[in-house]
Design an enzyme around this catalytic site. Structure first.
Site, PDB file in Angstrom:
ATOM      1  N   HIS A 187       0.734  -1.101  -0.015  1.00  0.00           N
ATOM      2  CA  HIS A 187      -0.005   0.086   0.024  1.00  0.00           C
ATOM      3  C   HIS A 187       0.995   1.114  -0.004  1.00  0.00           C
ATOM      4  O   HIS A 187       2.055   1.313   0.407  1.00  0.00           O
ATOM      5  CB  HIS A 187      -0.939  -0.047   1.337  1.00  0.00           C
ATOM      6  N   ASP A 310     -11.087   1.550  -0.736  1.00  0.00           N
ATOM      7  CA  ASP A 310     -10.369   2.111  -0.045  1.00  0.00           C
ATOM      8  C   ASP A 310     -11.144   3.007   0.924  1.00  0.00           C
ATOM      9  O   ASP A 310     -10.997   4.239   1.449  1.00  0.00           O
ATOM     10  CB  ASP A 310      -9.773   3.376  -1.003  1.00  0.00           C
TER      11      ASP A 310
HETATM   12  C1  VNL Z   1      -5.576   8.710   1.379  1.00  0.00           C
HETATM   13  C2  VNL Z   1      -6.248   7.960   0.431  1.00  0.00           C
HETATM   14  C3  VNL Z   1      -4.837   8.009   2.233  1.00  0.00           C
HETATM   15  C4  VNL Z   1      -6.164   6.493   0.612  1.00  0.00           C
HETATM   16  C5  VNL Z   1      -4.704   6.635   2.304  1.00  0.00           C
HETATM   17  O1  VNL Z   1      -3.731   6.099   3.425  1.00  0.00           O
HETATM   18  C6  VNL Z   1      -5.217   5.758   1.441  1.00  0.00           C
HETATM   19  C7  VNL Z   1      -5.686  10.271   1.261  1.00  0.00           C
HETATM   20  C8  VNL Z   1      -3.087   6.827   4.184  1.00  0.00           C
HETATM   21  O2  VNL Z   1      -6.679  10.567   0.358  1.00  0.00           O
HETATM   22  O3  VNL Z   1      -4.996  10.723   2.230  1.00  0.00           O
HETATM   23  O4  VNL Z   1      -5.348   4.417   1.661  1.00  0.00           O
HETATM   24 MN    MN Z   2      -5.655   2.677   0.698  1.00  0.00          MN
END
Ligand code: VNL
Ligand code: MN
Length: 358
Positions: A187, A310
């Site tokens: 990720h 997500d």
């Molecule tokens: C965000 C999007 C952050 C998806 C994420 O993990 C994620 C963001 C920290 O938009 O900040 O998995």
């Molecule tokens: Mn994510």
């Protein structure tokens, strides 16, 4: 698509990249937020884990949404006919902590994950966290997570202290993951030190751009280093429609050969695209583009693409609508929505669905 409405009721939906946290990790990240670190992850860590108590902005309430597992999350899943979320400890996971703290908190997060799955069989599966800072202990935790806690695979939030998995010091846990037949989901987190400078402007060091470049670079390093000649059965999953790696297949294959001929890249057995198709699977997390999905299926094969939302960073309803209306056959939709996830993450097809009351 005439069946879209029908399929909405019946088709099992497993969302494969769904984020959670636990209070102890959130508290430790608040400590990081107040530390003098210059990591570009600090932007997100401060906004989420050290938000003022009355901050009702999307990032201000994100910590509560991440920690919540059984209230709003289950309601959101019910409302959107999401049968199951595969949970993973959200970025940057334990990877900004010292090795001992990281190892301890990873085990705690895995215990909590196993508990919530037990309370809601069929609604949750889980990817176990581990601390790459201590590779041998990580390998042990991997074994415990699969054999004792019965978790479904692993999550890694890209680089650790700006180092990538092609570094042989990490190989003890790659060996463990391969032997356990458990997929590692890589990720995003903010870019490593050497990669980060051009992302400092315009909010680029985020899901807007930097995250994808960070993870695609990680994946390509693993491939061209020859890592998959050591671990031919290792499975890696990347989200966000494969972070664009397969768009580069032709040029990557062509130029990797040149780099090998020049002696700047090691000789490897397969072409980069062949490794990607053999050792990687991708998910659609956070990318609701039918054109990108169509290309991904053509480039990688229908068995290598899985659906994700997500959550809670992105809303469930449009992700469901995207997959309900994707221009694919119903048999393909079954694979995208659950069949591939069941295979890759060892989720029982019938038993879990029955437990969920379907
Ligand atoms: C965000 C999007 C952050 C998806 C994420 O993990 C994620 C963001 C920290 O938009 O900040 O998995
Ligand atoms: Mn994510």
């Amino acid at each position: 698509m005439a069946n879209a409405k029908n399929s909405k009721k019946k088709m099992r939906r497993i969302a494969t990249e769904e984020a959670f946290s636990i209070p102890e990790v959130a508290a430790a990240l608040r400590g990081v937020a107040r530390s003098p670190s210059h990591s570009p992850d600090m932007i997100l860590v401060k906004r989420i884990y050290d938000a003022p108590p009355n901050d009702k902005s999307p990032m201000g309430v994100m910590k509560d949404r991440l920690i919540d597992l059984e209230d709003e999350r289950l309601r959101d899943m019910d409302e959107n006919s999401v049968d199951m979320q595969i949970l993973s400890l959200t970025a940057p996971g334990v990877q900004m902590f010292d090795a001992d703290t990281a190892t301890e908190l990873a085990a705690l997060a895995n215990d909590r994950l196993a508990e919530v799955i037990k309370r809601h069989p069929g609604r949750f599966a889980g990817l176990a966290t581990f601390a790459p800072q201590s590779p041998k202990r990580a390998a042990k935790e991997m074994d415990r997570a699969i054999n004792k806690l019965k978790l479904n695979g692993f999550i890694l939030n890209s680089h650790t202290n700006s180092e990538y998995l092609d570094d042989p010091k990490y190989w003890p846990f790659l060996e463990a993951a391969e032997a356990l037949d458990a997929c590692i989901y890589i990720h995003p987190r903010a870019a490593s030190d050497g990669l980060a400078a051009p992302f400092r402007d315009y909010g680029l060091d985020s899901a807007q751009w930097g995250y994808g470049v960070e993870v695609s670079t990680h994946a390509v390093r693993m491939i061209v280093s020859g890592l998959f000649d050591h671990f031919p059965k290792l499975k890696i999953c990347i989200g966000h429609m494969g972070e664009g790696v397969h768009f580069w297949f032709w040029r990557l294959d062509y130029m990797n050969k040149h780099a090998q001929d020049r002696g700047s890249a090691p000789k490897i057995k397969l072409t980069p695209s062949e490794y990607f198709k053999r050792n990687f699977v991708i998910t659609t997390s956070g990318v609701e583009s039918p054109m990108a999905l169509d290309y991904s299926i053509k480039a990688l094969g229908i068995d290598n693409v899985m659906w994700a939302i997500d959550y809670p960073y992105q809303p469930s309803a449009p992700a469901v609508k995207f997959m309900d209306t994707a221009p694919v056959s119903e048999a393909e939709r079954e694979k995208l929505y659950h069949g591939n996830a069941e295979r890759i993450f060892h989720i029982p097809a019938a038993a879990a669905a029955k437990a969920a009351g379907h």
